[in-house]
Design an enzyme around this catalytic site. Structure first.
Site, PDB file in Angstrom:
ATOM      1  N   CYS A  92      32.882   6.170  36.976  1.00  0.00           N
ATOM      2  CA  CYS A  92      32.110   5.534  38.052  1.00  0.00           C
ATOM      3  C   CYS A  92      32.607   4.129  38.379  1.00  0.00           C
ATOM      4  O   CYS A  92      32.113   3.502  39.328  1.00  0.00           O
ATOM      5  CB  CYS A  92      30.637   5.488  37.691  1.00  0.00           C
ATOM      6  SG  CYS A  92      30.267   4.512  36.206  1.00  0.00           S
ATOM      7  N   HIS A 109      38.661   6.076  24.019  1.00  0.00           N
ATOM      8  CA  HIS A 109      38.400   5.859  25.438  1.00  0.00           C
ATOM      9  C   HIS A 109      36.890   5.764  25.664  1.00  0.00           C
ATOM     10  O   HIS A 109      36.118   6.553  25.104  1.00  0.00           O
ATOM     11  CB  HIS A 109      38.984   6.985  26.282  1.00  0.00           C
ATOM     12  CG  HIS A 109      40.478   6.975  26.301  1.00  0.00           C
ATOM     13  ND1 HIS A 109      41.251   8.126  26.361  1.00  0.00           N
ATOM     14  CD2 HIS A 109      41.368   5.940  26.259  1.00  0.00           C
ATOM     15  CE1 HIS A 109      42.536   7.803  26.365  1.00  0.00           C
ATOM     16  NE2 HIS A 109      42.623   6.487  26.304  1.00  0.00           N
ATOM     17  N   CYS A 198      24.530  46.356  10.271  1.00  0.00           N
ATOM     18  CA  CYS A 198      23.934  45.142  10.812  1.00  0.00           C
ATOM     19  C   CYS A 198      22.824  44.663   9.881  1.00  0.00           C
ATOM     20  O   CYS A 198      21.952  45.444   9.486  1.00  0.00           O
ATOM     21  CB  CYS A 198      23.386  45.408  12.216  1.00  0.00           C
ATOM     22  SG  CYS A 198      22.595  43.969  12.973  1.00  0.00           S
ATOM     23  N   CYS A 201      19.237  44.722  12.296  1.00  0.00           N
ATOM     24  CA  CYS A 201      18.595  45.977  12.700  1.00  0.00           C
ATOM     25  C   CYS A 201      18.989  47.158  11.825  1.00  0.00           C
ATOM     26  O   CYS A 201      18.541  48.284  12.069  1.00  0.00           O
ATOM     27  CB  CYS A 201      18.940  46.288  14.156  1.00  0.00           C
ATOM     28  SG  CYS A 201      20.699  46.580  14.473  1.00  0.00           S
ATOM     29  N   CYS A 273      44.826  72.795  44.911  1.00  0.00           N
ATOM     30  CA  CYS A 273      44.107  73.542  45.934  1.00  0.00           C
ATOM     31  C   CYS A 273      43.238  72.585  46.734  1.00  0.00           C
ATOM     32  O   CYS A 273      42.521  71.753  46.149  1.00  0.00           O
ATOM     33  CB  CYS A 273      43.260  74.620  45.275  1.00  0.00           C
ATOM     34  SG  CYS A 273      42.097  75.446  46.387  1.00  0.00           S
ATOM     35  N   CYS A 286      55.830  83.656  51.196  1.00  0.00           N
ATOM     36  CA  CYS A 286      55.542  82.871  52.396  1.00  0.00           C
ATOM     37  C   CYS A 286      54.715  81.652  52.047  1.00  0.00           C
ATOM     38  O   CYS A 286      54.289  81.447  50.906  1.00  0.00           O
ATOM     39  CB  CYS A 286      54.823  83.743  53.426  1.00  0.00           C
ATOM     40  SG  CYS A 286      53.174  84.263  52.891  1.00  0.00           S
ATOM     41  N   CYS A 291      44.336  80.574  46.515  1.00  0.00           N
ATOM     42  CA  CYS A 291      43.977  79.997  45.213  1.00  0.00           C
ATOM     43  C   CYS A 291      43.340  81.066  44.353  1.00  0.00           C
ATOM     44  O   CYS A 291      42.415  81.763  44.787  1.00  0.00           O
ATOM     45  CB  CYS A 291      43.013  78.819  45.411  1.00  0.00           C
ATOM     46  SG  CYS A 291      42.407  78.104  43.867  1.00  0.00           S
ATOM     47  N   CYS A 302      51.315  72.078  54.967  1.00  0.00           N
ATOM     48  CA  CYS A 302      50.421  70.954  55.296  1.00  0.00           C
ATOM     49  C   CYS A 302      49.211  70.883  54.387  1.00  0.00           C
ATOM     50  O   CYS A 302      48.411  69.960  54.525  1.00  0.00           O
ATOM     51  CB  CYS A 302      49.979  71.058  56.755  1.00  0.00           C
ATOM     52  SG  CYS A 302      48.936  72.513  57.092  1.00  0.00           S
TER      53      CYS A 302
END
Length: 345
Positions: A92, A109, A198, A201, A273, A286, A291, A302
């Protein structure tokens, strides 16, 4: 002559009629001398005590406690000197009295407490408990827990203390947290044992998979984790591979590697598929495929679904991208869509 002879014989401790008198006289003289010596010593001791300086008498329990008291006194005097001087805060840029400032122990410091308070609170809220360093650039000094406690509130200090403890426990290889979300208690694990219990628990769990302890059975693994395990195993060294074999079992590792090889082969030599995703390999024939899993007709070129009533109409329709390509053989099945549809454009 006889008298002298007898007297001489008495001094020579030879039986004579004068021996008792001589002995009694010598005894009294010795006792008198001893009393004089004792009186002299006592007088000297009293005189010595009278002239002893009280500041030279050690009134502490031990040397270690004396050193501690000296250090505490030195620290107190240093604090008094620090509190009485003026210092410039580099945050500051205000000059304030030392009692309103704080200095880091290692670098010395000095900053005002108001600026350090805001700085510490921001870092603790962000979870950066290891970043409470000196604000001076390239300075590695760290604030002590006592300094943090002095500046921040009780709630923030509790968070700071908890995060600091947790980060320290995370660095310890023999400490694991309870996997229950409502517990999360640190648990010390036993050497050469995969089970931990633990203390809060009483939950017994496997330290490797964090599930309920399963004894000598290998850890169960999910499908997502199995893929990561395959990559980790192939890139690991010999020691890590032995650890993974011990944790998951050789059969699980072997199965994962075989499935990885199978997936790589299927990706290269088959297509899925469009209806059910079953991998299908085309050997000959062909391009109208069926499937075997869901009996769906689809085009091999395609990968579009075909009508069950007229599956070949897709190849006879001039507007179809696969027109007159019923028996066309694809050289690169993996890249058929990009190459074929680019030719159509």
């Amino acid at each position: 002559m006889q008298f002298l002879k007898e007297e001489t014989l008495g001094y020579l401790n030879i039986s004579s009629p004068y021996e008792p008198k001589i002995y009694e006289q010598g005894k009294k003289e010795n006792q008198s001398n001893k009393e004089e010596v004792c009186c002299t010593v006592a007088g000297a001791a009293a005189a010595e005590e009278e002239f002893i300086d009280a500041r030279a008498v050690q009134d502490v329990e031990s040397l270690s406690s004396l050193i501690r008291e000296i250090l505490d006194f030195d620290q107190t005097q240093r604090e008094k000197c620090f509190n009485s001087k003026m210092y410039l805060c580099n945050i500051c840029f205000s000059e304030k009295l030392g009692s309103e400032c704080m200095h880091f122990m290692d670098c010395r410091h000095v900053y005002c407490k108001a600026c350090l308070k805001d700085y510490f609170e921001i870092q603790i809220r962000d979870g950066q408990v290891h970043c409470l360093n000196c604000p001076e650039p390239k300075c590695s000094s760290v604030a002590t827990p006592g300094q943090v406690k002095e500046l921040v509130g009780e709630q923030l200090f509790a968070r700071y203390d908890r995060l600091l403890l947790q980060s320290s426990l995370d660095l310890m290889a023999d400490v694991v947290n309870c996997p229950r979300p409502c517990c999360q208690t640190p648990v010390m694990q036993e050497p050469c044992c995969s089970m931990a219990i633990c203390s809060r628990c009483s939950y017994a769990f496997c330290i490797l998979c964090k599930k309920t302890y399963h004894g000598v059975s290998p850890c169960k693994i999910t499908a997502e984790k199995l893929i990561d395990l395959e990559i980790e195993y192939l890139q690991a060294d010999e020691a890590t591979r032995k650890f993974l074999d011990q944790r998951y079992g050789k059969r699980v590792i072997q199965k994962a590697l075989e499935e990885r090889g199978s997936r790589a082969w299927l990706e290269k030599n088959s297509k899925s598929c469009p209806s059910c995703g079953t991998p299908i390999q085309k050997l000959d024939g062909c391009n109208k495929m069926t499937c075997t899993g869901c009996m769906q007709h689809f085009c091999w070129i395609c990968m579009g679904s075909l009508s069950k009533a007229n599956p070949y109409g897709h190849f006879n329709d001039p507007s179809s991208p696969c027109f007159d390509r019923l028996f066309q053989v694809l050289q690169n099945d993996a890249g058929f869509q990009d190459e074929d549809f680019q030719d159509e454009d």
